[in-house]
Scaffold this active site. Structure first.
Site, PDB file in Angstrom:
ATOM      1  CE1 TYR A  68      -4.260   1.688   0.714  1.00  0.00           C
ATOM      2  CE2 TYR A  68      -2.725   3.303   1.616  1.00  0.00           C
ATOM      3  CZ  TYR A  68      -3.986   2.978   1.156  1.00  0.00           C
ATOM      4  OH  TYR A  68      -4.957   3.925   1.122  1.00  0.00           O
ATOM      5  CG  PHE A 120      -8.075  15.337 -24.735  1.00  0.00           C
ATOM      6  CD1 PHE A 120      -8.170  14.730 -25.974  1.00  0.00           C
ATOM      7  CD2 PHE A 120      -8.458  14.621 -23.617  1.00  0.00           C
ATOM      8  CE1 PHE A 120      -8.653  13.440 -26.084  1.00  0.00           C
ATOM      9  CE2 PHE A 120      -8.941  13.326 -23.724  1.00  0.00           C
ATOM     10  CZ  PHE A 120      -9.045  12.734 -24.958  1.00  0.00           C
ATOM     11  CG  ASP A 121     -12.732  14.737 -25.490  1.00  0.00           C
ATOM     12  OD1 ASP A 121     -11.779  14.334 -24.806  1.00  0.00           O
ATOM     13  OD2 ASP A 121     -13.405  13.988 -26.226  1.00  0.00           O
ATOM     14  CG  ASP A 211      -2.838  17.079 -22.166  1.00  0.00           C
ATOM     15  OD1 ASP A 211      -2.348  15.950 -21.953  1.00  0.00           O
ATOM     16  OD2 ASP A 211      -4.043  17.262 -22.429  1.00  0.00           O
ATOM     17  CB  ALA A 213      -1.313  12.184 -23.977  1.00  0.00           C
ATOM     18  CE  LYS A 254      -4.705   8.800 -24.517  1.00  0.00           C
ATOM     19  NZ  LYS A 254      -4.902  10.168 -24.141  1.00  0.00           N
ATOM     20  CG  HIS A 446     -18.179  12.319 -28.582  1.00  0.00           C
ATOM     21  ND1 HIS A 446     -17.925  13.184 -27.546  1.00  0.00           N
ATOM     22  CD2 HIS A 446     -17.002  11.681 -28.814  1.00  0.00           C
ATOM     23  CE1 HIS A 446     -16.656  13.078 -27.201  1.00  0.00           C
ATOM     24  NE2 HIS A 446     -16.071  12.174 -27.937  1.00  0.00           N
TER      25      HIS A 446
END
Ligand SMILES: *Cc1c(COP(=O)(O)O)cnc(C)c1O
Length: 454
Positions: A68, A120-121, A211, A213, A254, A446
């Protein structure tokens, strides 16, 4: 050069009949997110968490330490983040959106404005849910699908400065660059742009976050396209990118090719300390952050693997291969081809379908019916947002079908099937009709919408 790997484990896939595909997509509400994967032959829905892990990553899964607190995997992750990205503090999280939420909760206040190239969304939705407003400052050329430019993900520095002057630096908690620019077609950001954004930000004392990714794909494009980087190793370029930032939020599903995982990388200890209580409350203890110990190993190893020059060259070549096949068939795609995906211009493909009838999503449905290939529509269904003052719904500028290619998963023959399927849809494009919404939630619609043919 052929693939710099050989295949040790395989997973069978199957093509169901056209009649079955027609039935399955109807049952899925004409939304490819509603399909079960057994009914998909070649799955290009996303490159997120769908890449093939290496034998070394799988070995890490077996060696995972499930303690843990203080598990070995966390130490390995810290080491990888320091070596590969250059950050001293790492906040583990179960995926990218959890990482960005932890960061944004600490830094975004109601009424704040956050300049982006393009968010990004999930990033956009997260900032809005905290009362902030992301603003696109991407250079205009990003909206011209046919315009060839080596770095269509760049921030327009004039727009950035104008925004800072308009709203005031005190309302801007940070600037964020998405590398590569996923929402804009996987287009890269130049090193010179990263550097220039950092310089502007420093004038106003505004931090810059990345960001990250697809930071390795971005670095590859810098190596190939930007003067002075041709002889530098990917690893060196990756690190230089982050040297022009104060931290990153990173979806490790990614470029690091893990099936799950995310992280925040930081050098600011005070900010790191502020995130920790939220991390414990929302994800888990600070040394596992919602991941199993084994996942931390896969992420740590993947961070090193993504710096492999040959692997990256081969990956980008395959994406380009698909793009070239479509281009030769006269199908309009975003050019140059982005890092992780080929983006088909659905508005040009289906010019008779108005944006209200979702050409991008229609094309995704048609491609599935044609060949069992699953891409995803990114257009008005995904990105329409109400105008803040008038409430009027503003559709996005582009209607795109994204064909995202998982890493190390498919061969070029699979890409041939994708290209042939799309070519057959292109030949009968005049008969294709659009879709309309039956049910949809107000945001991120979507993913959940149910549609029907017009
Ligand atoms: C995938 C992605 C995210 C979100 O990461 P998840 O791991 O899917 O939660 C954020 N930003 C970009 C640019 C992405 O591609």
């Amino acid at each position: 050069m052929a693939e710099p790997f050989r295949i040790k484990v395989v997973e069978p896939i199957r093509l169901i009949s056209r009649e079955e595909r027609q039935r399955k997509i109807r049952e899925a509400g004409y939304n490819v997110f509603g399909l079960v994967s057994d009914d998909v032959y070649i799955d290009l829905l996303t490159d997120s968490g769908t890449s093939a892990m290496s034998d070394n990553q799988w070995a890490g899964i077996i060696l995972g330490d499930e303690s843990y607190a203080g598990c070995r995997g966390f130490s390995h992750l810290e080491g990888a983040v320091r070596d590969v990205l250059g950050f001293n503090y790492v906040v583990p999280a179960h995926q990218g959106r959890a990482a960005e939420r932890l960061l944004f909760q600490v830094v975004v206040k109601k009424g704040d404005v956050i300049p982006f190239n393009m968010p990004f969304d999930t990033t956009d939705a997260c900032i809005r849910s905290l009362g902030g407003r992301p603003v696109n400052c991407v250079a205009d050329i990003a909206y011209e699908p046919q315009a060839i430019d080596p770095f269509k993900g760049n921030i327009d520095l004039v727009k950035l400065r104008a925004l800072i002057t308009e709203v005031g630096a005190q309302r801007i908690p940070f600037i964020m660059l998405t590398i590569t620019n996923n929402a804009g077609g996987g287009q890269p950001v130049a090193m010179s742009n990263l550097k220039a954004v950092k310089e502007v930000a420093s004038e106003y004392n505004i931090p810059v976050f990345i960001d990250a990714a697809r930071c390795a794909e971005n670095a590859y494009f810098i190596q190939q396209r930007e003067g002075g980087y041709q002889n530098k190793a990917l690893a060196e370029i990756i690190r230089e990118q982050f040297s022009y930032s104060d931290g990153c939020a990173f979806s490790c599903k990614k470029d690091p090719m893990a099936n799950i995982g995310g992280l925040i990388g930081l050098n600011d200890e005070e900010l790191y300390q502020k995130i920790l209580p939220l991390l414990i409350a929302q994800e888990g203890f600070i040394t596992y952050g919602g991941l199993a110990g084994r996942d931390l190993e896969a992420v740590a190893r993947g961070l090193y693997e993504m710096t492999d020059d040959d692997l990256m060259a081969n990956r980008i070549r395959q994406v380009e291969y698909l793009g070239e096949r479509l281009d030769k068939a006269g199908i309009q795609i975003i050019k140059p081809v982005g890092g992780h995906a080929v983006f088909v211009d659905a508005a040009a493909f289906l010019p008779h379908i108005p944006q209200d009838y979702f050409p991008a999503d229609t094309l995704a449905v048609e491609l599935y019916v044609e060949s069992g290939v699953r891409g995803v529509g990114l257009g008005a269904l995904a990105f329409s947002i109400p105008d803040e003052e008038t409430g009027e719904i503003i559709p996005p500028k582009m209607e795109l079908l994204r064909l995202a290619i998982p890493r190390r998963v498919y061969t070029d023959r699979h890409m041939d099937v994708v290209a042939e399927g799309l070519k057959r849809v292109y030949e009968r494009r005049n008969q294709v009709r659009g879709l309309r919404i039956m049910h949809a939630p107000p945001v991120l619609r979507h993913f959940l919408a149910r549609l029907e043919p017009v």
